[in-house]
Design an enzyme around this catalytic site. Structure first.
Site, PDB file in Angstrom:
ATOM      1  N   CYS A 120      -7.870 -28.007  11.329  1.00  0.00           N
ATOM      2  CA  CYS A 120      -9.122 -28.761  11.430  1.00  0.00           C
ATOM      3  C   CYS A 120      -8.911 -30.264  11.257  1.00  0.00           C
ATOM      4  O   CYS A 120      -9.708 -31.061  11.741  1.00  0.00           O
ATOM      5  CB  CYS A 120     -10.123 -28.236  10.394  1.00  0.00           C
ATOM      6  SG  CYS A 120     -10.782 -26.595  10.805  1.00  0.00           S
ATOM      7  N   CYS A 156      -8.062 -27.439   6.268  1.00  0.00           N
ATOM      8  CA  CYS A 156      -6.770 -26.972   6.782  1.00  0.00           C
ATOM      9  C   CYS A 156      -6.177 -27.958   7.790  1.00  0.00           C
ATOM     10  O   CYS A 156      -6.898 -28.778   8.378  1.00  0.00           O
ATOM     11  CB  CYS A 156      -6.922 -25.585   7.410  1.00  0.00           C
ATOM     12  SG  CYS A 156      -7.611 -25.584   9.086  1.00  0.00           S
ATOM     13  N   HIS A 182      -6.038 -21.586  10.429  1.00  0.00           N
ATOM     14  CA  HIS A 182      -7.386 -21.948  10.001  1.00  0.00           C
ATOM     15  C   HIS A 182      -8.071 -20.795   9.279  1.00  0.00           C
ATOM     16  O   HIS A 182      -8.652 -20.986   8.197  1.00  0.00           O
ATOM     17  CB  HIS A 182      -8.247 -22.376  11.194  1.00  0.00           C
ATOM     18  CG  HIS A 182      -9.708 -22.369  10.865  1.00  0.00           C
ATOM     19  ND1 HIS A 182     -10.309 -23.364  10.106  1.00  0.00           N
ATOM     20  CD2 HIS A 182     -10.681 -21.438  11.098  1.00  0.00           C
ATOM     21  CE1 HIS A 182     -11.583 -23.061   9.918  1.00  0.00           C
ATOM     22  NE2 HIS A 182     -11.836 -21.901  10.503  1.00  0.00           N
ATOM     23  N   ASP A 232       0.846  -1.186   0.000  1.00  0.00           N
ATOM     24  CA  ASP A 232       0.000   0.000   0.000  1.00  0.00           C
ATOM     25  C   ASP A 232       0.888   1.243   0.000  1.00  0.00           C
ATOM     26  O   ASP A 232       2.100   1.155   0.154  1.00  0.00           O
ATOM     27  CB  ASP A 232      -0.968  -0.023   1.186  1.00  0.00           C
ATOM     28  CG  ASP A 232      -0.266  -0.047   2.535  1.00  0.00           C
ATOM     29  OD1 ASP A 232       0.952   0.202   2.588  1.00  0.00           O
ATOM     30  OD2 ASP A 232      -0.938  -0.311   3.534  1.00  0.00           O
ATOM     31  N   CYS A 260     -13.788 -27.773   6.576  1.00  0.00           N
ATOM     32  CA  CYS A 260     -12.513 -27.114   6.289  1.00  0.00           C
ATOM     33  C   CYS A 260     -11.415 -28.144   6.046  1.00  0.00           C
ATOM     34  O   CYS A 260     -11.348 -29.179   6.710  1.00  0.00           O
ATOM     35  CB  CYS A 260     -12.124 -26.193   7.441  1.00  0.00           C
ATOM     36  SG  CYS A 260     -10.550 -25.336   7.204  1.00  0.00           S
ATOM     37  N   ASP A 290      -7.905  -7.317   0.550  1.00  0.00           N
ATOM     38  CA  ASP A 290      -6.968  -7.545   1.650  1.00  0.00           C
ATOM     39  C   ASP A 290      -7.660  -7.154   2.937  1.00  0.00           C
ATOM     40  O   ASP A 290      -8.562  -6.317   2.937  1.00  0.00           O
ATOM     41  CB  ASP A 290      -5.698  -6.705   1.482  1.00  0.00           C
ATOM     42  CG  ASP A 290      -5.921  -5.271   1.948  1.00  0.00           C
ATOM     43  OD1 ASP A 290      -5.568  -4.950   3.100  1.00  0.00           O
ATOM     44  OD2 ASP A 290      -6.468  -4.454   1.179  1.00  0.00           O
TER      45      ASP A 290
END
Length: 377
Positions: free
Chosen positions: A314, A311, A340, A93, A309, A271
């Site tokens: 999980c 991930c 996660h 940014d 999920c 973002d």
């Protein structure tokens, strides 16, 4: 060799779009969510773990990095990619938003913003030219033009004056970026539309940005307290005011339902610090809505955070264990919860890309909202 920058649309379903940004450090699948690496780190995550969630690009913060460790130091150490061990694209940014938020520490003029560091009180001047220089020293792949982000509750005349100055700064950013030699030849520059909630001001801003010419276009000045209803009302017209053949980036957004609603309205990039910040504070985002893992009802819950999920958190750890880590203040709790949340966000983006490709985005959005907003996990 990959191109410096190209954007290819693969499919569109209603206003929702999916495509690919190609850059020298890799491709970015859109809609894309960029994890925020404020100070050359996505908090509680190794860079390789961030990549494993599915992130194609991350965001670095110009304001924070110019103050600590300093853009010149990062350049001497080989640039931001080498410094933090991230070999894919980085968007930085401009520093404008952080400076503007320091209302007690800054002085705004046509030249730029003079401000005092929140770290040590030292004085600095940030101008469009200096912002381009800092982002060049960092070696970012997508550079943001320097702008002012006014509060939406200001009067129309003040918002108009701010927008017009941001457009003058956009022209100066363009000129300064183009003098950047090798960096300018390999990087992209995005302009930022301003105008708060006013359709006419945003149209004037979009027209000015088109006249200057940018690789991509951001929608600034939203997610600053106006609420989701007002944000969506603005997104009903703002994206279509920008070029259809360039990426549209909604800055600083947001919650999962914000992302779905914005994609529905033609936005390609996002973002937000929310998934990582929330994870550190015990909030998990799931397909059935957010949950606070610190709640006592999870103390003996053997289920994963989200049974849908994919991930590693999980796959291995129970809600009961994560509850314990959070209550005990263990660092591992912040790490697993952040992993996660970032993974969930990337799975959400992948699901939206797939739905658009298959012409069923409206059905996906309806189903998502029913589960996300209507459940009590």
């Amino acid at each position: 060799m990959r191109p410096r920058f190209s954007f290819t649309l693969a499919a569109q379903d209603g206003q929702a779009r999916t495509g690919t940004i190609a850059m020298r450090r890799g491709e970015i699948r859109t809609p894309a969510f960029m994890p925020v690496g404020t100070a050359a780190t996505v908090k509680a995550m190794k860079p390789e773990a961030v990549r494993a969630t599915g992130a194609d690009i991350i965001l670095g913060n110009t304001y924070h990095l110019m103050l600590r460790p300093g853009a010149e130091r990062v350049a001497r150490l080989g640039g931001l990619h080498r410094f933090m061990n991230w070999d894919r694209p980085i968007l930085t940014d401009s520093g404008g938003y952080q400076v503007m938020s320091l209302s007690e520490l800054r002085k705004l003029t046509e030249e730029g913003v003079e401000f005092r560091s929140h770290i040590d009180g030292s004085r600095h001047m940030l101008t469009p030219e200096r912002s381009m220089e800092v982002q060049r020293l960092l070696g970012s792949d997508i550079v943001m033009a320097f702008d002012e982000c006014p509060r939406a509750d200001q009067g129309r005349d003040a918002i108009a004056a701010s927008m017009e100055m941001s457009m003058r700064w956009a022209q100066r950013s363009r000129e300064a970026f183009d003098t950047g030699g090798d960096h300018a030849e390999g990087a992209a520059l995005f302009g930022i539309q301003q105008g708060a909630l006013d359709a006419d001001l945003r149209r004037a801003s979009a027209d000015a940005l088109r006249e200057i010419g940018f690789d991509g276009y951001a929608i600034g000045g939203l997610a600053v307290g106006e609420g989701q209803e007002a944000m969506f009302a603005t997104l009903d017209f703002a994206p279509s005011q920008l070029p259809a053949d360039a990426p549209r980036y909604l800055m600083g957004v947001g919650k999962p339902d914000d992302l779905v609603g914005a994609v529905e309205r033609g936005v390609d990039m996002f973002d937000c610090v929310l998934p990582s910040r929330s994870g550190r504070n015990g909030q998990a985002f799931t397909w059935n809505g957010p949950l606070n893992i610190r709640n006592a009802r999870f103390a003996e819950d053997t289920r994963p955070l989200d049974e849908r999920c994919l991930c590693p958190t999980c796959a291995i750890y129970s809600r009961a264990y994560l509850h314990h880590l959070q209550k005990a203040g263990e660092i591992l709790g912040a790490m697993l919860m952040t992993e996660h949340n970032l993974s969930f966000y990337q799975q959400l983006m992948a699901a939206m890309r797939n739905a658009i490709e298959n012409g069923r985005f409206a059905l996906f959005a309806t189903s998502f909202r029913q589960d996300y907003l209507g459940s009590d996990e």
